[in-house]
Write a protein that holds these residues in place. Structure first.
Motif, PDB file in Angstrom:
ATOM      1  N   MET A  12       0.818  -1.228  -0.029  1.00  0.00           N
ATOM      2  CA  MET A  12       0.130   0.001  -0.102  1.00  0.00           C
ATOM      3  C   MET A  12       0.709   1.206   0.190  1.00  0.00           C
ATOM      4  N   ALA A  13       2.010   1.409   1.011  1.00  0.00           N
ATOM      5  CA  ALA A  13       2.466   2.493   0.952  1.00  0.00           C
ATOM      6  C   ALA A  13       3.481   2.604  -0.509  1.00  0.00           C
ATOM      7  N   GLN A  14       3.732   1.546  -1.185  1.00  0.00           N
ATOM      8  CA  GLN A  14       4.584   1.834  -2.441  1.00  0.00           C
ATOM      9  C   GLN A  14       3.582   2.421  -3.502  1.00  0.00           C
ATOM     10  N   GLU A  15       2.132   2.432  -2.880  1.00  0.00           N
ATOM     11  CA  GLU A  15       1.404   2.792  -4.087  1.00  0.00           C
ATOM     12  C   GLU A  15       1.363   4.327  -3.798  1.00  0.00           C
ATOM     13  N   VAL A  16       1.083   4.465  -2.458  1.00  0.00           N
ATOM     14  CA  VAL A  16       0.826   5.795  -1.881  1.00  0.00           C
ATOM     15  C   VAL A  16       2.276   6.696  -2.511  1.00  0.00           C
ATOM     16  N   VAL A  17       3.481   6.228  -2.281  1.00  0.00           N
ATOM     17  CA  VAL A  17       4.291   6.870  -2.472  1.00  0.00           C
ATOM     18  C   VAL A  17       4.556   7.246  -4.350  1.00  0.00           C
ATOM     19  N   GLU A  18       4.144   6.290  -5.306  1.00  0.00           N
ATOM     20  CA  GLU A  18       4.102   6.378  -6.576  1.00  0.00           C
ATOM     21  C   GLU A  18       2.986   7.481  -7.072  1.00  0.00           C
ATOM     22  N   ARG A  19       1.896   7.545  -6.104  1.00  0.00           N
ATOM     23  CA  ARG A  19       1.119   8.502  -6.590  1.00  0.00           C
ATOM     24  C   ARG A  19       1.307   9.926  -6.143  1.00  0.00           C
ATOM     25  N   CYS A  20       2.040   9.943  -5.227  1.00  0.00           N
ATOM     26  CA  CYS A  20       2.766  11.358  -4.632  1.00  0.00           C
ATOM     27  C   CYS A  20       3.879  11.763  -5.580  1.00  0.00           C
ATOM     28  N   LEU A  21       4.534  10.789  -6.059  1.00  0.00           N
ATOM     29  CA  LEU A  21       5.784  11.234  -6.954  1.00  0.00           C
ATOM     30  C   LEU A  21       5.523  12.392  -7.615  1.00  0.00           C
ATOM     31  N   PRO A  22       4.584  12.532  -8.622  1.00  0.00           N
ATOM     32  CA  PRO A  22       4.361  13.634  -9.470  1.00  0.00           C
ATOM     33  C   PRO A  22       4.329  15.049  -8.843  1.00  0.00           C
ATOM     34  N   HIS A  23       3.979  14.858  -7.637  1.00  0.00           N
ATOM     35  CA  HIS A  23       3.539  16.210  -6.811  1.00  0.00           C
ATOM     36  C   HIS A  23       4.994  16.307  -5.985  1.00  0.00           C
ATOM     37  N   SER A  24       5.965  15.825  -6.183  1.00  0.00           N
ATOM     38  CA  SER A  24       7.113  15.835  -5.053  1.00  0.00           C
ATOM     39  C   SER A  24       8.203  16.804  -5.884  1.00  0.00           C
ATOM     40  N   GLY A  25       9.224  16.809  -5.163  1.00  0.00           N
ATOM     41  CA  GLY A  25      10.534  17.403  -6.071  1.00  0.00           C
ATOM     42  C   GLY A  25      10.684  18.777  -5.998  1.00  0.00           C
ATOM     43  N   LYS A  26       9.794  19.685  -5.350  1.00  0.00           N
ATOM     44  CA  LYS A  26       9.916  20.971  -5.405  1.00  0.00           C
ATOM     45  C   LYS A  26      10.554  21.580  -4.347  1.00  0.00           C
ATOM     46  N   SER A  27      11.043  20.914  -3.406  1.00  0.00           N
ATOM     47  CA  SER A  27      11.537  21.336  -2.304  1.00  0.00           C
ATOM     48  C   SER A  27      13.037  21.736  -2.211  1.00  0.00           C
ATOM     49  N   LEU A  28      13.492  22.405  -1.086  1.00  0.00           N
ATOM     50  CA  LEU A  28      14.641  22.439  -0.924  1.00  0.00           C
ATOM     51  C   LEU A  28      15.403  21.371   0.166  1.00  0.00           C
ATOM     52  N   ARG A  29      16.087  20.211  -0.131  1.00  0.00           N
ATOM     53  CA  ARG A  29      16.406  19.163   0.756  1.00  0.00           C
ATOM     54  C   ARG A  29      17.755  19.510   1.297  1.00  0.00           C
ATOM     55  N   VAL A  30      17.950  19.740   2.771  1.00  0.00           N
ATOM     56  CA  VAL A  30      19.274  20.000   3.158  1.00  0.00           C
ATOM     57  C   VAL A  30      19.586  18.735   4.241  1.00  0.00           C
ATOM     58  N   GLY A  31      20.718  18.255   4.035  1.00  0.00           N
ATOM     59  CA  GLY A  31      21.128  17.134   4.797  1.00  0.00           C
ATOM     60  C   GLY A  31      21.981  17.736   6.191  1.00  0.00           C
ATOM     61  N   ILE A  32      22.000  17.161   7.371  1.00  0.00           N
ATOM     62  CA  ILE A  32      22.728  17.783   8.273  1.00  0.00           C
ATOM     63  C   ILE A  32      23.519  16.679   9.101  1.00  0.00           C
ATOM     64  N   THR A  33      24.693  16.774   9.116  1.00  0.00           N
ATOM     65  CA  THR A  33      25.338  15.745   9.764  1.00  0.00           C
ATOM     66  C   THR A  33      26.389  16.435  10.842  1.00  0.00           C
ATOM     67  N   GLY A  34      27.124  15.559  11.739  1.00  0.00           N
ATOM     68  CA  GLY A  34      28.005  16.119  12.786  1.00  0.00           C
ATOM     69  C   GLY A  34      28.046  14.941  13.656  1.00  0.00           C
ATOM     70  N   VAL A  35      29.004  14.950  14.522  1.00  0.00           N
ATOM     71  CA  VAL A  35      29.264  13.769  15.507  1.00  0.00           C
ATOM     72  C   VAL A  35      27.914  14.037  16.567  1.00  0.00           C
ATOM     73  N   PRO A  36      27.599  13.002  17.347  1.00  0.00           N
ATOM     74  CA  PRO A  36      26.681  13.268  18.463  1.00  0.00           C
ATOM     75  C   PRO A  36      27.185  14.223  19.327  1.00  0.00           C
TER      76      PRO A  36
END
Ligand SMILES: Nc1nc2c(ncn2[C@@H]2O[C@H](COP(=O)(O)OP(=O)(O)O)[C@@H](O)[C@H]2O)c(=O)[nH]1
Ligand SMILES: [Mg+2]
Length: 370
Positions: free
Chosen positions: A74-98
């Motif tokens: 089910m989740a895969q279906e939801v993701v597939e159907r959301c895919l066309p509405h995605s991709g427009k954000s700014l994605r920032v990864g944040i790393t560093g030691v604990p």
């Protein structure tokens, strides 16, 4: 299994297994709970997400994390159907030691962002060590106190079980759901030890490395290839008596960066000092990210990076699937333990043992292995 992050290299950073949640004592409780939250169909999920309904989004992420095959389908279906509405954000990864201050900083960066625009922000995490303990959730939520209660912020620390590959994949899919729900900024926090950095690097547009003065290069990634992945480096806790030391550390990192080849983006990472706790110089950190994004959108690297990430995740998915097929094949575990024994008794080499098990696997699948 012993956690890889407990290796000697990260001494002082003990990762505990945690304890499993206790079963419920009242047998009727679980049915009551099920009644309260009515089952949603794929359509319900998709409609709710596209409406920006936080409750539905939250439940969809839970569905993603479920290990039940019917939930996964089910989740895969939801993701597939959301895919066309995605991709427009700014994605920032944040790393560093604990302890570097990732969660504290996300609160500061996030509040800065939300106060200066009408943006929406989703905060996710890749933390395979939270498998069973779910221990980091409480700590992180209290460190993100202001964001936690902000109506335009959605915080979802990783609580999924499984391999790093599996956890990372779910986070990547959660990004898609959040974007479809209208979140135009996504922060992804790593645990900052082990392999999670590479996974997060491979799902973001900007990878920010948070350092602290005096914690040692070995631990902070100079020697582990983390610095090469960083699009920007920031030295946190530049407050009180620590300001000068933080500045010196920044110079040190600037110099170290000169030794690396120019990244594929064509941009040499910048270094800044700031304080996440005292909200100092947050604007400079954000300007650094903003500036980078403007430049890589102009020179084409932004799109190029997203495409190469898609390629990366395709191969990751294949690797995961192949491994799952292998380990889920009837008899493989018996074969494995038999050959492991022979190996440990010195009767066979590692490669010969691996070949024997793989031959068995191929035979089980009806593959002709000449
Ligand atoms: N002095 C100072 N302390 C900070 C700062 N940022 C975080 N801390 C402290 O460092 C500790 C670890 O912070 P946390 O955000 O949980 O780090 P994480 O493990 O990287 O997420 C906490 O006790 C914070 O209060 C800062 O800018 N200045
Ligand atoms: Mg944290």
């Amino acid at each position: 299994m012993e956690h890889p992050e407990n290796s000697e290299v990260y001494k002082g950073l003990k990762v505990n297994d945690g304890v499993e949640a206790m079963g419920t004592i009242n047998p009727y409780l679980s049915t009551m709970r099920r009644k309260r939250a009515a089952q949603l169909s794929v359509n319900d999920y998709v409609d709710g997400i596209l409406r920006g309904d936080v409750t539905v989004l939250s439940r969809a992420v839970t569905l993603l994390e479920s290990l039940l095959p019917e939930h996964q389908a089910m989740a895969q279906e939801v993701v597939e159907r959301c895919l066309p509405h995605s991709g427009k954000s700014l994605r920032v990864g944040i790393t560093g030691v604990p302890g570097a201050g990732k969660s504290t900083s996300i609160d500061a960066f996030g509040m800065y962002l939300l106060s200066n625009s009408d943006a929406k922000l989703a905060v996710l995490a890749v933390d395979p060590s939270s498998e069973r303990s779910k221990g980091s959730i409480l700590g992180d939520k209290t460190r993100m106190e202001r964001l936690s209660s902000h109506p335009r912020a959605f915080i979802r620390p990783s609580a999924s079980a499984g391999s790093l590959g599996g956890v990372a994949r779910k986070t990547r899919e959660a990004i898609i759901l959040c974007e479809a729900a209208g979140y135009d900024n996504i922060f992804v926090e790593t645990v900052g030890v082990g392999q999670s950095e590479t996974a997060v690097y491979s799902m973001v547009d900007f990878f920010l490395l948070i350092q602290i003065a005096g914690a040692g290069d070995e631990l902070q990634g100079i020697k582990r290839g983390i610095m090469e992945m960083a699009d920007g480096i920031v030295v946190n806790k530049a407050d009180g008596d620590n300001v000068e030391e933080a500045r010196r550390a920044a110079v040190h990192y600037k110099n170290a960066l000169q030794l690396f080849p120019l990244p594929a983006s064509g941009l040499r990472p910048e270094v800044q000092t700031y304080s996440g706790f005292y909200d100092l110089n947050i604007d400079r950190v954000w300007a650094m990210i903003d500036d980078y994004i403007v430049k890589v959108k102009a020179n084409g690297f932004f799109d190029e990076r997203r495409l190469s990430q898609q390629r990366y995740w395709m191969y990751e998915a294949i690797d995961e699937q192949l491994k799952a097929n292998f380990y889920n094949t009837d008899g493989v575990h018996e074969y494995l333990s038999r050959y492991e024994q022979l190996l440990l008794q010195g009767k066979i080499t590692s490669f010969a043992a691996a070949n024997k098990v793989l031959e068995f696997y191929d035979k089980e699948r009806g593959v002709n292995v000449g």
